[in-house]
Design a protein around this motif. Sequence first.
Motif, PDB file in Angstrom:
ATOM      1  N   GLN A   6     -15.097  12.714  40.602  1.00 44.69           N
ATOM      2  CA  GLN A   6     -13.455  12.146  40.502  1.00 44.69           C
ATOM      3  C   GLN A   6     -12.682  12.696  39.397  1.00 44.69           C
ATOM      4  OE1 GLN A   6     -12.599  10.443  43.281  1.00 44.69           O
ATOM      5  NE2 GLN A   6     -14.666  10.813  43.805  1.00 44.69           N
ATOM      6  N   ASP A  33     -16.609   9.589  36.984  1.00 44.67           N
ATOM      7  CA  ASP A  33     -17.567  10.306  37.619  1.00 44.67           C
ATOM      8  C   ASP A  33     -17.257  11.480  37.696  1.00 44.67           C
ATOM      9  OD1 ASP A  33     -19.647  10.318  40.180  1.00 44.67           O
ATOM     10  OD2 ASP A  33     -17.825  11.308  41.123  1.00 44.67           O
ATOM     11  N   ARG A  78     -11.726   3.919  42.426  1.00 46.70           N
ATOM     12  CA  ARG A  78     -12.710   5.072  42.217  1.00 46.70           C
ATOM     13  C   ARG A  78     -12.881   5.068  40.513  1.00 46.70           C
ATOM     14  NH1 ARG A  78     -10.135   9.737  42.758  1.00 46.70           N
ATOM     15  NH2 ARG A  78      -8.124   8.901  42.424  1.00 46.70           N
ATOM     16  N   ASP A  79     -14.320   5.196  40.532  1.00 46.84           N
ATOM     17  CA  ASP A  79     -14.705   5.355  38.940  1.00 46.84           C
ATOM     18  C   ASP A  79     -14.297   6.789  38.508  1.00 46.84           C
ATOM     19  OD1 ASP A  79     -16.050   5.562  36.704  1.00 46.84           O
ATOM     20  OD2 ASP A  79     -17.965   5.622  37.248  1.00 46.84           O
ATOM     21  N   LYS A  87     -18.502   6.446  43.579  1.00 46.72           N
ATOM     22  CA  LYS A  87     -18.580   5.035  42.956  1.00 46.72           C
ATOM     23  C   LYS A  87     -17.270   4.442  42.771  1.00 46.72           C
ATOM     24  CE  LYS A  87     -20.106   2.665  38.728  1.00 46.72           C
ATOM     25  NZ  LYS A  87     -20.744   2.662  37.377  1.00 46.72           N
ATOM     26  N   TYR A 117     -21.439   2.186  45.830  1.00 43.97           N
ATOM     27  CA  TYR A 117     -21.519   3.581  46.050  1.00 43.97           C
ATOM     28  C   TYR A 117     -20.906   3.682  47.796  1.00 43.97           C
ATOM     29  CZ  TYR A 117     -23.276   4.551  41.720  1.00 43.97           C
ATOM     30  OH  TYR A 117     -23.498   4.614  40.214  1.00 43.97           O
TER      31      TYR A 117
END
Length: 256
Positions: A151, A148, A144-145, A245, A196
């Motif tokens: 997140q 973001d 996972r980003d 993302k 995504y």
Amino acid sequence: MQKLVEQNWDYTKHAKFYEYRPNYAPKSIDMLLCLAKGANQNALRVADIGAGTGNLSIMLLERGCKVVAVEPNDAMREIGIDRTKGQDIEWIRATGLESGLENESFDWLTFGSSFNVMDRNLALKEAYRVLKKGAYFSCMWNHRDLNDAVQKEAEAIITHFVPSYERGVRREEQRSFIEKHKELFDTIVYLEEDFYFHQSLQNYILAWQSVKNPYWDLDTNEGKKLFEAICEEFKKKLPSEFKIKYTTRSWSAKKQ
């Protein structure tokens, strides 16, 4: 029946939630297949180590590979067998350290989110044993980003309840480790691709139940209470739907 799952990595309770996790970026698998194939015009024979419920195995089958899926956990393997009925795949109940596969018989060997759950030194030696000379192994994960906004909020919630939270080997770069084993594998290739994934909050929470970590054990009342508290905060602070993302990251190296 002998229990083959590795110590501390029994995914029996997590298997049914794997369908809520995103698969790897398709173009990344295409590029890795191209690397593994080289000038070989025949269908590749691939050993998918720690195949789980078959996420990566299915992507390999879709690309014409002949797959031997090695998975020690019965619950995971049974789901994978059901998902791949009628396809060119063999499922084997074994570990990545003692796969029982024949020597020098595979064109490619993959670890889809599994290289981190076993002794990597022994896993590389086993990969070396079963691969043909000049063949590649690949290990990969989806990350996972964490920059973001959604997140970041999710991570803040988790670390509020678990200040010591860490993601372990799966988030580490693998080059330095592979370079320590140049007598086995060299010619390292790194690949990453962003993508995504649209997710509802409900499915996002279900996906978290596929995660095995040392912080909340869903088999214990304490673990359940901790996870439920985290989920309640997710419901309060995260949107009902969002795009996540991800980055598929992979390291490959050629057998010497």
